[in-house]
Design a protein around this motif. Structure first.
Motif, PDB file in Angstrom:
ATOM      1  N   ASP A  89       0.826  -1.208   0.000  1.00  0.00           N
ATOM      2  CA  ASP A  89       0.000   0.000   0.000  1.00  0.00           C
ATOM      3  C   ASP A  89       0.862   1.261   0.000  1.00  0.00           C
ATOM      4  OD1 ASP A  89      -2.308  -1.468  -0.067  1.00  0.00           O
ATOM      5  OD2 ASP A  89      -2.748  -1.274   2.071  1.00  0.00           O
ATOM      6  N   ASP A  90       2.077   1.183   0.579  1.00  0.00           N
ATOM      7  CA  ASP A  90       2.975   2.342   0.574  1.00  0.00           C
ATOM      8  C   ASP A  90       3.517   2.617  -0.828  1.00  0.00           C
ATOM      9  OD1 ASP A  90       2.696   2.785   3.290  1.00  0.00           O
ATOM     10  OD2 ASP A  90       4.420   1.547   3.831  1.00  0.00           O
ATOM     11  N   SER A  91       3.836   1.552  -1.554  1.00  0.00           N
ATOM     12  CA  SER A  91       4.485   1.708  -2.865  1.00  0.00           C
ATOM     13  C   SER A  91       3.500   1.945  -4.000  1.00  0.00           C
ATOM     14  CB  SER A  91       5.320   0.464  -3.181  1.00  0.00           C
ATOM     15  OG  SER A  91       6.328   0.260  -2.212  1.00  0.00           O
ATOM     16  N   THR A  92       2.281   1.410  -3.879  1.00  0.00           N
ATOM     17  CA  THR A  92       1.329   1.486  -4.990  1.00  0.00           C
ATOM     18  C   THR A  92       1.074   2.913  -5.474  1.00  0.00           C
ATOM     19  OG1 THR A  92       0.264  -0.591  -4.362  1.00  0.00           O
ATOM     20  CG2 THR A  92      -1.003   0.897  -5.743  1.00  0.00           C
ATOM     21  N   PRO A  93       0.815   3.894  -4.581  1.00  0.00           N
ATOM     22  CA  PRO A  93       0.565   5.258  -5.093  1.00  0.00           C
ATOM     23  C   PRO A  93       1.763   5.833  -5.836  1.00  0.00           C
ATOM     24  CG  PRO A  93      -0.147   5.044  -2.797  1.00  0.00           C
ATOM     25  CD  PRO A  93       0.637   3.814  -3.122  1.00  0.00           C
ATOM     26  N   ILE A  94       2.973   5.540  -5.359  1.00  0.00           N
ATOM     27  CA  ILE A  94       4.172   6.043  -6.043  1.00  0.00           C
ATOM     28  C   ILE A  94       4.258   5.445  -7.440  1.00  0.00           C
ATOM     29  CG2 ILE A  94       6.690   6.199  -5.961  1.00  0.00           C
ATOM     30  CD1 ILE A  94       6.495   5.786  -2.929  1.00  0.00           C
ATOM     31  N   LEU A  95       4.052   4.143  -7.535  1.00  0.00           N
ATOM     32  CA  LEU A  95       4.173   3.463  -8.818  1.00  0.00           C
ATOM     33  C   LEU A  95       3.092   3.934  -9.791  1.00  0.00           C
ATOM     34  CD1 LEU A  95       5.006  -0.072  -7.437  1.00  0.00           C
ATOM     35  CD2 LEU A  95       6.557   1.405  -8.723  1.00  0.00           C
ATOM     36  N   LYS A  96       1.889   4.171  -9.302  1.00  0.00           N
ATOM     37  CA  LYS A  96       0.831   4.667 -10.189  1.00  0.00           C
ATOM     38  C   LYS A  96       1.187   6.050 -10.722  1.00  0.00           C
ATOM     39  CE  LYS A  96      -3.188   2.069  -8.537  1.00  0.00           C
ATOM     40  NZ  LYS A  96      -4.529   2.160  -7.893  1.00  0.00           N
ATOM     41  N   ARG A  97       1.791   6.893  -9.879  1.00  0.00           N
ATOM     42  CA  ARG A  97       2.211   8.211 -10.352  1.00  0.00           C
ATOM     43  C   ARG A  97       3.304   8.101 -11.411  1.00  0.00           C
ATOM     44  NH1 ARG A  97       1.506   9.596  -4.800  1.00  0.00           N
ATOM     45  NH2 ARG A  97       3.753   9.416  -4.362  1.00  0.00           N
ATOM     46  N   LEU A  98       4.092   7.029 -11.345  1.00  0.00           N
ATOM     47  CA  LEU A  98       5.143   6.815 -12.338  1.00  0.00           C
ATOM     48  C   LEU A  98       4.613   6.223 -13.640  1.00  0.00           C
ATOM     49  CD1 LEU A  98       8.017   5.411 -10.084  1.00  0.00           C
ATOM     50  CD2 LEU A  98       7.872   7.669 -11.121  1.00  0.00           C
ATOM     51  N   GLY A  99       3.338   5.817 -13.643  1.00  0.00           N
ATOM     52  CA  GLY A  99       2.743   5.290 -14.857  1.00  0.00           C
ATOM     53  C   GLY A  99       2.404   3.822 -14.840  1.00  0.00           C
ATOM     54  N   PHE A 100       2.553   3.161 -13.686  1.00  0.00           N
ATOM     55  CA  PHE A 100       2.182   1.753 -13.589  1.00  0.00           C
ATOM     56  C   PHE A 100       0.659   1.613 -13.588  1.00  0.00           C
ATOM     57  CE2 PHE A 100       6.529   1.411 -12.331  1.00  0.00           C
ATOM     58  CZ  PHE A 100       6.904   0.077 -12.518  1.00  0.00           C
ATOM     59  N   THR A 101       0.184   0.496 -14.149  1.00  0.00           N
ATOM     60  CA  THR A 101      -1.238   0.184 -14.224  1.00  0.00           C
ATOM     61  C   THR A 101      -1.558  -0.983 -13.300  1.00  0.00           C
ATOM     62  OG1 THR A 101      -1.401   0.916 -16.518  1.00  0.00           O
ATOM     63  CG2 THR A 101      -3.094  -0.604 -15.743  1.00  0.00           C
ATOM     64  N   ALA A 102      -2.598  -0.822 -12.484  1.00  0.00           N
ATOM     65  CA  ALA A 102      -3.026  -1.909 -11.593  1.00  0.00           C
ATOM     66  C   ALA A 102      -3.777  -2.961 -12.399  1.00  0.00           C
ATOM     67  CB  ALA A 102      -3.899  -1.359 -10.473  1.00  0.00           C
ATOM     68  N   MET A 103      -3.384  -4.241 -12.220  1.00  0.00           N
ATOM     69  CA  MET A 103      -4.018  -5.332 -12.952  1.00  0.00           C
ATOM     70  C   MET A 103      -4.919  -6.167 -12.061  1.00  0.00           C
ATOM     71  SD  MET A 103      -1.005  -6.784 -15.416  1.00  0.00           S
ATOM     72  CE  MET A 103       0.002  -7.381 -14.046  1.00  0.00           C
ATOM     73  N   THR A 104      -4.449  -6.456 -10.859  1.00  0.00           N
ATOM     74  CA  THR A 104      -5.195  -7.298  -9.933  1.00  0.00           C
ATOM     75  C   THR A 104      -4.565  -7.119  -8.553  1.00  0.00           C
ATOM     76  OG1 THR A 104      -6.026  -9.567  -9.534  1.00  0.00           O
ATOM     77  CG2 THR A 104      -3.751  -9.360 -10.314  1.00  0.00           C
ATOM     78  N   THR A 105      -5.002  -7.901  -7.605  1.00  0.00           N
ATOM     79  CA  THR A 105      -4.392  -7.902  -6.275  1.00  0.00           C
ATOM     80  C   THR A 105      -3.875  -9.307  -5.971  1.00  0.00           C
ATOM     81  OG1 THR A 105      -6.506  -8.435  -5.215  1.00  0.00           O
ATOM     82  CG2 THR A 105      -5.915  -6.096  -5.421  1.00  0.00           C
ATOM     83  N   THR A 106      -3.008  -9.384  -4.989  1.00  0.00           N
ATOM     84  CA  THR A 106      -2.540 -10.681  -4.506  1.00  0.00           C
ATOM     85  C   THR A 106      -2.503 -10.656  -2.990  1.00  0.00           C
ATOM     86  OG1 THR A 106      -0.723 -12.296  -4.585  1.00  0.00           O
ATOM     87  CG2 THR A 106      -0.114  -9.973  -4.745  1.00  0.00           C
ATOM     88  N   THR A 107      -2.992 -11.742  -2.405  1.00  0.00           N
ATOM     89  CA  THR A 107      -3.027 -11.857  -0.945  1.00  0.00           C
ATOM     90  C   THR A 107      -2.424 -13.192  -0.538  1.00  0.00           C
ATOM     91  OG1 THR A 107      -5.073 -10.559  -0.852  1.00  0.00           O
ATOM     92  CG2 THR A 107      -4.487 -11.824   1.116  1.00  0.00           C
ATOM     93  N   PRO A 108      -1.380 -13.174   0.297  1.00  0.00           N
ATOM     94  CA  PRO A 108      -0.856 -14.441   0.813  1.00  0.00           C
ATOM     95  C   PRO A 108      -1.724 -14.940   1.970  1.00  0.00           C
ATOM     96  CG  PRO A 108       0.671 -12.585   1.216  1.00  0.00           C
ATOM     97  CD  PRO A 108      -0.628 -12.038   0.766  1.00  0.00           C
ATOM     98  N   TYR A 109      -2.121 -16.190   1.896  1.00  0.00           N
ATOM     99  CA  TYR A 109      -2.804 -16.844   3.022  1.00  0.00           C
ATOM    100  C   TYR A 109      -1.791 -17.794   3.658  1.00  0.00           C
ATOM    101  CZ  TYR A 109      -7.398 -14.938   2.071  1.00  0.00           C
ATOM    102  OH  TYR A 109      -8.475 -14.085   1.931  1.00  0.00           O
ATOM    103  N   VAL A 110      -1.550 -17.619   4.937  1.00  0.00           N
ATOM    104  CA  VAL A 110      -0.455 -18.331   5.600  1.00  0.00           C
ATOM    105  C   VAL A 110      -0.994 -19.195   6.729  1.00  0.00           C
ATOM    106  CG1 VAL A 110       1.700 -18.067   6.899  1.00  0.00           C
ATOM    107  CG2 VAL A 110       1.177 -16.512   5.002  1.00  0.00           C
ATOM    108  N   TRP A 111      -0.561 -20.457   6.706  1.00  0.00           N
ATOM    109  CA  TRP A 111      -0.808 -21.357   7.845  1.00  0.00           C
ATOM    110  C   TRP A 111       0.489 -21.507   8.598  1.00  0.00           C
ATOM    111  CZ3 TRP A 111       1.406 -25.860   9.512  1.00  0.00           C
ATOM    112  CH2 TRP A 111       0.763 -26.503  10.565  1.00  0.00           C
ATOM    113  N   THR A 112       0.416 -21.366   9.919  1.00  0.00           N
ATOM    114  CA  THR A 112       1.603 -21.432  10.775  1.00  0.00           C
ATOM    115  C   THR A 112       1.403 -22.499  11.831  1.00  0.00           C
ATOM    116  OG1 THR A 112       1.940 -19.059  10.453  1.00  0.00           O
ATOM    117  CG2 THR A 112       3.153 -20.094  12.256  1.00  0.00           C
ATOM    118  N   PRO A 113       2.372 -23.409  12.008  1.00  0.00           N
ATOM    119  CA  PRO A 113       2.219 -24.422  13.052  1.00  0.00           C
ATOM    120  C   PRO A 113       2.213 -23.796  14.437  1.00  0.00           C
ATOM    121  CG  PRO A 113       4.429 -24.478  12.116  1.00  0.00           C
ATOM    122  CD  PRO A 113       3.635 -23.531  11.276  1.00  0.00           C
ATOM    123  N   ALA A 114       1.554 -24.460  15.361  1.00  0.00           N
ATOM    124  CA  ALA A 114       1.500 -23.956  16.729  1.00  0.00           C
ATOM    125  C   ALA A 114       2.899 -23.887  17.300  1.00  0.00           C
ATOM    126  CB  ALA A 114       0.618 -24.871  17.585  1.00  0.00           C
ATOM    127  N   ALA A 115       3.125 -22.885  18.138  1.00  0.00           N
ATOM    128  CA  ALA A 115       4.452 -22.720  18.748  1.00  0.00           C
ATOM    129  C   ALA A 115       4.775 -23.917  19.612  1.00  0.00           C
ATOM    130  CB  ALA A 115       4.481 -21.435  19.582  1.00  0.00           C
TER     131      ALA A 115
END
Length: 267
Positions: free
Chosen positions: A241-267
């Motif tokens: 979210d920090d980089s996206t506005p900068i990149l859009k101002r530079l001319g980058f086009t948003a295509m989609t989003t990506t979200t990592p879903y993480v499973w973590t073993p119990a400590a």
């Protein structure tokens, strides 16, 4: 061609190339297939990716596929990331991942731009800051220290990750630091994937006191110039979210989003 058509064409290229052609695995990392899933084993945590429609697997069969990946890495005592994209099918994949114990991490925006629009041979830098290409172990460790400082968590694995990429594909990975008075204040790298139209920009973390001074933009320009030298048509970034506005101002086009879903073993 309209902007919508251009974005759709970029997204189709992203799906058909970047999700189908994986980088050569670094030493100690292996690729395994389970139906439509590509499972990456041997990194700091497991990783799962696949095609846009996940091979048409749906319902209980998809639940079983998810559970197998979780249980595989559970047996190794490791966390695992299942990488989703906002335009993937089925739409209920995130719900099924949550039901299996996976937790979403912050969403990123996938953006792309024409290399020719951004390649600058002499990017503008603040006084006292220099850019340098690096590969020595000491510099990779300094980058890991920077990442740890920026993100507030142990990022020591970054040095091993970069070392592995430079070992197995030194011509396809270029790592850069921005230094001020000998201190690494920002770091970024570019990964070329032969057989695709994309050069992927990675890293880009900058110490808080050095943000807003043009260093991030300079590193984008430098890596774009390196992509131009390789005849790569497009730059690709999975941006925070920090980089996206900068990149859009530079001319980058948003295509989609990506979200990592993480499973973590119990400590």
């Amino acid at each position: 061609m309209t902007d919508t058509d251009t974005t759709a064409a970029l997204l189709a290229a992203y799906d058909g190339q970047m999700r189908a052609v994986q980088p050569v695995p670094a030493p100690g990392i292996t690729y395994e297939h389970d139906g439509p899933v590509l499972r990456v084993v041997g990194q700091h945590r497991g990783f799962v990716t696949g095609p846009r429609d996940w091979g048409g697997v749906r319902g209980p069969e998809l639940d079983a596929l998810i559970a197998r990946q979780r249980d595989f890495f559970a047996a190794r005592g490791e966390a695992v990331e299942w990488k989703t994209r906002g335009h993937d099918d089925p739409a209920d994949l995130p719900d099924r991942l949550r039901a299996a114990g996976f937790v979403p991490e912050p969403q990123e925006t996938v953006v792309a731009a024409l290399v020719a629009d951004l390649a600058v041979q002499s990017p503008v830098l603040p006084p006292g800051v220099v850019l340098r290409r690096v590969s020595a172990d000491a510099d990779l460790e300094r980058i890991a220290g920077l990442e740890t400082a920026v993100w507030g968590e142990d990022m020591a694995w970054v040095a091993d990750y970069l070392r592995g990429r430079l070992t197995v594909a030194p011509d396809d990975n270029e790592v850069f630091v921005a230094e001020a008075a000998g201190e690494v204040v920002s770091a970024a790298w570019v990964a070329f994937r032969p057989g695709t139209d994309f050069a992927m920009l990675l890293g880009g973390s900058t110490l808080a006191e050095w943000r807003g001074k043009g260093i991030y933009r300079a590193l984008v320009a430098l890596r774009a110039s390196r992509a131009a030298a390789r005849n790569a048509p497009y730059l690709l970034v999975e941006a925070s979210d920090d980089s996206t506005p900068i990149l859009k101002r530079l001319g980058f086009t948003a295509m989609t989003t990506t979200t990592p879903y993480v499973w973590t073993p119990a400590a």
